[in-house]
Design an enzyme around this catalytic site. Structure first.
Site, PDB file in Angstrom:
ATOM      1  N   SER A  64       0.830  -1.208   0.000  1.00 42.17           N
ATOM      2  CA  SER A  64       0.000   0.000   0.000  1.00 42.17           C
ATOM      3  C   SER A  64       0.864   1.256   0.000  1.00 42.17           C
ATOM      4  O   SER A  64       2.021   1.238   0.438  1.00 42.17           O
ATOM      5  CB  SER A  64      -0.913   0.036   1.235  1.00 42.17           C
ATOM      6  OG  SER A  64      -1.716  -1.116   1.303  1.00 42.17           O
TER       7      SER A  64
HETATM    8  N1  SAH Z   1      -0.736  -4.914   4.106  1.00 45.49           N
HETATM    9  C1  SAH Z   1       0.062  -5.201   2.924  1.00 45.49           C
HETATM   10  C2  SAH Z   1      -0.604  -4.787   1.633  1.00 45.49           C
HETATM   11  C3  SAH Z   1      -1.741  -5.624   1.357  1.00 45.49           C
HETATM   12  S1  SAH Z   1      -2.294  -5.811  -0.316  1.00 45.49           S
HETATM   13  C4  SAH Z   1       1.442  -4.602   3.010  1.00 45.49           C
HETATM   14  O1  SAH Z   1       1.765  -3.930   4.009  1.00 45.49           O
HETATM   15  O2  SAH Z   1       2.234  -4.850   2.090  1.00 45.49           O
HETATM   16  C5  SAH Z   1      -3.632  -6.914   0.051  1.00 45.49           C
HETATM   17  C6  SAH Z   1      -3.211  -8.309   0.439  1.00 45.49           C
HETATM   18  O3  SAH Z   1      -4.394  -9.010   0.824  1.00 45.49           O
HETATM   19  C7  SAH Z   1      -2.609  -9.113  -0.724  1.00 45.49           C
HETATM   20  O4  SAH Z   1      -1.360  -9.618  -0.341  1.00 45.49           O
HETATM   21  C8  SAH Z   1      -3.627 -10.238  -0.953  1.00 45.49           C
HETATM   22  O5  SAH Z   1      -3.037 -11.471  -1.359  1.00 45.49           O
HETATM   23  C9  SAH Z   1      -4.260 -10.353   0.432  1.00 45.49           C
HETATM   24  N2  SAH Z   1      -5.593 -10.969   0.465  1.00 45.49           N
HETATM   25  C10 SAH Z   1      -6.601 -10.875  -0.429  1.00 45.49           C
HETATM   26  N3  SAH Z   1      -7.662 -11.601  -0.024  1.00 45.49           N
HETATM   27  C11 SAH Z   1      -7.324 -12.150   1.182  1.00 45.49           C
HETATM   28  C12 SAH Z   1      -7.996 -13.005   2.109  1.00 45.49           C
HETATM   29  N4  SAH Z   1      -9.237 -13.439   1.892  1.00 45.49           N
HETATM   30  N5  SAH Z   1      -7.341 -13.372   3.239  1.00 45.49           N
HETATM   31  C13 SAH Z   1      -6.068 -12.958   3.489  1.00 45.49           C
HETATM   32  N6  SAH Z   1      -5.380 -12.146   2.649  1.00 45.49           N
HETATM   33  C14 SAH Z   1      -5.999 -11.751   1.510  1.00 45.49           C
END
Ligand code: SAH
Length: 215
Positions: A64
């Protein structure tokens, strides 16, 4: 793994950018000034690590934008010693910010390779959140309740199971909406069936998907 004077300088510039955009919590700004974001990105993006932008971390996912990380974290009002559940570990950067604020961090990622990458990288930087591979929609019933819950992917609605796993008085922060645009929502749990909801403007996240990824 090099964290040079140049990286540190760029990082301080990023802190000032984010401060100008309205982030006031000094502890959050300090954490952004401390954590070497360039080490969470693939080497081809090193030059961009300290721009206030999201970047690809592989498998169609992104780290993000730093301002968004700070904004969500501010809404969460993290206090030392609180149990925080993050949904969407991704690169692990957000989890490190929460650790810097003194939280006990539990983070769930549905993509196995991202989960493994974070599990390898974070301890080398001195960060040890509890990382889990699974579907964050289900939360972590075995470790509930949590004082705070942070969803870092776009959900069409707030997963009810996560509200159940929140302590009374606890706060959940999530971008809620369709794939194009989401509203940042914070919800405080007053009691098991009473919630106080607030909206905090538009954002754009990668989607929160159902279940684990097969790839
Ligand atoms: N917090 C992260 C950025 C997240 S991007 C950072 O600091 O880098 C969103 C993330 O959510 C992605 O890695 C994606 O694979 C994950 N994601 C999507 N659906 C999900 C689910 N149902 N459970 C867990 N993670 C999920």
């Amino acid at each position: 793994m090099i964290d040079s004077f140049r990286h540190k300088g760029l990082r301080q510039q990023l802190v000032e950018d984010i401060r100008e955009k309205g982030i006031k919590d000094e502890n959050i700004l300090k954490s952004i000034g401390k954590i070497p974001r360039h080490l969470f990105l693939d080497s081809s993006f090193l030059e961009y690590a300290y721009q206030d932008k999201p970047f690809p971390i592989g498998f169609g996912q992104t780290i993000s934008q730093p301002y968004t990380v700070a904004f969500q974290t501010e809404l969460l009002q993290v206090k030392k010693g609180e149990k925080v559940l993050e949904i969407g570990t991704g690169s692990g950067y957000q989890a490190c910010i929460l650790l810097e604020l003194g939280a006990k961090v539990f983070s769930v990622e549905r993509h196995k390779k991202l989960y493994q990458k974070a599990k390898t990288l974070l301890p080398t930087l001195g960060y040890r959140p509890k990382l889990f591979y699974g579907d964050g929609n289900k939360g972590l019933p075995a470790f509930a309740p949590f004082d705070k819950i942070l969803i870092t992917a776009a959900a069409p609605e707030i997963p009810q199971e996560l509200l159940r796993q929140l302590n009374p008085g606890g706060i959940l922060v999530a971008p809620i909406g369709n794939l194009e645009l989401q509203q940042m929502i914070s919800i405080q749990k007053i009691s098991s069936d009473k919630f106080n909801k607030q909206k905090h403007g538009s954002f754009r996240f990668v989607p929160l998907l159902e279940d684990k990824a097969n790839d």
